[in-house]
Design a protein around this motif. Structure first.
Motif, short mmCIF file in Angstrom:
data_model
loop_
_atom_site.label_atom_id
_atom_site.label_comp_id
_atom_site.label_asym_id
_atom_site.label_seq_id
_atom_site.Cartn_x
_atom_site.Cartn_y
_atom_site.Cartn_z
N VAL A 1 -61.18 64.96 -41.16
CA VAL A 1 -59.64 65.38 -40.96
C VAL A 1 -59.77 66.73 -40.30
CG1 VAL A 1 -57.56 65.93 -42.18
CG2 VAL A 1 -58.63 63.92 -42.63
N ALA A 2 -60.74 67.67 -40.64
CA ALA A 2 -60.80 68.74 -40.08
C ALA A 2 -61.21 68.70 -38.55
CB ALA A 2 -61.99 69.72 -40.82
N TRP A 3 -62.20 67.76 -38.28
CA TRP A 3 -62.44 67.42 -36.66
C TRP A 3 -61.04 67.02 -36.14
CZ3 TRP A 3 -65.54 68.49 -32.98
CH2 TRP A 3 -65.66 67.50 -31.92
N GLN A 4 -60.55 66.14 -36.66
CA GLN A 4 -59.26 65.55 -35.98
C GLN A 4 -58.10 66.65 -35.81
OE1 GLN A 4 -58.13 62.46 -38.74
NE2 GLN A 4 -60.07 61.27 -38.17
N ASN A 5 -58.01 67.73 -36.68
CA ASN A 5 -56.97 68.63 -36.64
C ASN A 5 -57.43 69.61 -35.36
OD1 ASN A 5 -55.45 67.55 -38.43
ND2 ASN A 5 -56.21 68.77 -40.30
N LYS A 6 -58.58 69.95 -35.40
CA LYS A 6 -59.10 70.68 -34.38
C LYS A 6 -59.10 69.97 -32.89
CE LYS A 6 -61.03 74.30 -32.87
NZ LYS A 6 -60.22 75.84 -32.87
N LEU A 7 -59.41 68.73 -32.73
CA LEU A 7 -59.20 68.06 -31.68
C LEU A 7 -57.82 68.03 -31.01
CD1 LEU A 7 -61.45 64.90 -32.11
CD2 LEU A 7 -62.12 67.10 -30.95
N ALA A 8 -56.85 67.96 -31.95
CA ALA A 8 -55.35 68.00 -31.69
C ALA A 8 -54.90 69.26 -30.93
CB ALA A 8 -54.79 67.65 -32.94
N GLU A 9 -55.79 70.27 -30.87
CA GLU A 9 -55.36 71.59 -30.32
C GLU A 9 -55.39 71.53 -28.86
OE1 GLU A 9 -57.49 74.65 -32.14
OE2 GLU A 9 -57.07 74.33 -34.32
N PHE A 10 -56.50 70.61 -28.36
CA PHE A 10 -56.73 70.75 -26.88
C PHE A 10 -56.02 69.82 -26.12
CE2 PHE A 10 -60.20 72.31 -29.56
CZ PHE A 10 -60.42 73.52 -29.02
N ASP A 11 -55.90 70.07 -24.72
CA ASP A 11 -55.29 69.43 -23.80
C ASP A 11 -56.26 68.40 -23.03
OD1 ASP A 11 -52.78 70.50 -23.98
OD2 ASP A 11 -53.36 72.36 -23.16
N GLY A 12 -57.63 68.88 -23.34
CA GLY A 12 -58.80 67.95 -22.58
C GLY A 12 -59.97 68.42 -22.93
N PHE A 13 -61.04 67.95 -22.32
CA PHE A 13 -62.62 68.35 -22.87
C PHE A 13 -63.47 68.38 -21.70
CE2 PHE A 13 -60.05 66.21 -26.19
CZ PHE A 13 -60.15 66.89 -27.32
N ILE A 14 -64.31 68.99 -21.89
CA ILE A 14 -65.42 68.89 -21.10
C ILE A 14 -66.88 68.58 -21.85
CG2 ILE A 14 -67.28 70.19 -19.56
CD1 ILE A 14 -64.82 72.12 -18.92
N PHE A 15 -67.55 67.59 -21.74
CA PHE A 15 -68.68 67.16 -22.63
C PHE A 15 -69.93 67.70 -21.94
CE2 PHE A 15 -65.32 63.99 -23.68
CZ PHE A 15 -65.41 64.32 -25.01
N VAL A 16 -70.77 68.27 -23.00
CA VAL A 16 -72.02 68.83 -22.56
C VAL A 16 -72.96 68.06 -23.01
CG1 VAL A 16 -73.72 70.70 -22.31
CG2 VAL A 16 -71.06 71.20 -22.07
N ILE A 17 -73.49 66.97 -22.12
CA ILE A 17 -74.27 65.79 -22.75
C ILE A 17 -75.85 66.09 -22.26
CG2 ILE A 17 -72.27 64.39 -23.07
CD1 ILE A 17 -73.40 62.73 -20.47
N ALA A 18 -76.61 65.52 -23.10
CA ALA A 18 -78.05 65.25 -23.01
C ALA A 18 -78.01 63.63 -23.01
CB ALA A 18 -78.83 65.91 -24.31
N GLU A 19 -79.18 63.24 -22.42
CA GLU A 19 -79.48 62.06 -22.25
C GLU A 19 -80.62 61.57 -23.09
OE1 GLU A 19 -80.57 58.52 -19.10
OE2 GLU A 19 -78.79 59.89 -18.57
#
Length: 193
Positions: free
Chosen positions: A68-86
């Motif tokens: 729920v804390a993760w979901q609440n944090k995500l709700a604050e954003f308009d978009g994302f940049i994922f920095v990904i390893a493979e």
């Protein structure tokens, strides 16, 4: 129009990860770009359990307070940049779990990708785009792929460990293009939401 709030998600949680370096680089570029207020979202900071809910939070509220804390944090954003390893031709398990912990909070938001590794995380980026479609997200066409000699120039395993300014000429244009697309899609989806 107000700036978009963009979360820069560091997808690796390993103690020896490299992700901090490209995450800080794209965070600085995003904040300097115009139209974006970017913030780091480090998966290490959220102590997410393995997904073990009765259903996605699209269908019923999550019971684990960490989810729920993760979901609440995500709700604050308009978009994302994922920095990904493979990892083994895909995204990290930690990122897949973080994506699965939420549903509604990802919906109708754009995302860009900064991938790193010998092939610039190209295969992981394609997997992430497929997951993004299921989460009703919009992927930018352009992404940043830090691969090959650029990767080994800035990664400690390459024994050069140069600053990102040394490879800016080859990855900077794709970052600017990705950020332009992120702003366009971010404004379009924000007004539609």
């Amino acid at each position: 129009m107000s700036n978009l709030k963009i979360g820069v998600v560091i997808s690796s949680t390993r103690a020896t990860r490299f992700g901090d370096k490209p995450a800080q680089w794209i965070l600085d570029k995003a904040n300097a770009h115009g139209g974006i207020d970017a913030e780091l979202l480090d998966l290490r900071d959220f102590d997410l359990p393995f997904f073990d809910e009765a259903a996605s939070n699209l269908w019923m509220p999550s019971s684990d307070p960490r989810a729920v804390a993760w979901q609440n944090k995500l709700a604050e954003f308009d978009g994302f940049i994922f920095v990904i390893a493979e990892y083994n031709r895909s995204i990290t398990g930690a990122l897949k779990n973080a994506l699965d912990q939420s549903y509604k909070e990802w919906n109708r938001k754009p995302f860009g990708i900064v991938g790193y590794g010998t092939v610039g995380a190209a295969r992981a980026a394609e997997h992430l785009r497929g997951i993004g479609v299921e989460l009703q997200m919009v992927s930018t066409r352009s992404a940043v792929h830090i691969g090959g000699s650029d990767f080994f120039a800035v990664h400690p395993l390459g024994q050069q460990n140069k600053p990102f300014s040394e490879i800016e000429g080859s990855i900077g244009p794709s970052a600017n293009d990705m950020l332009d697309q992120l702003v366009w899609w971010g404004n379009a989806t924000k007004s539609a939401r």
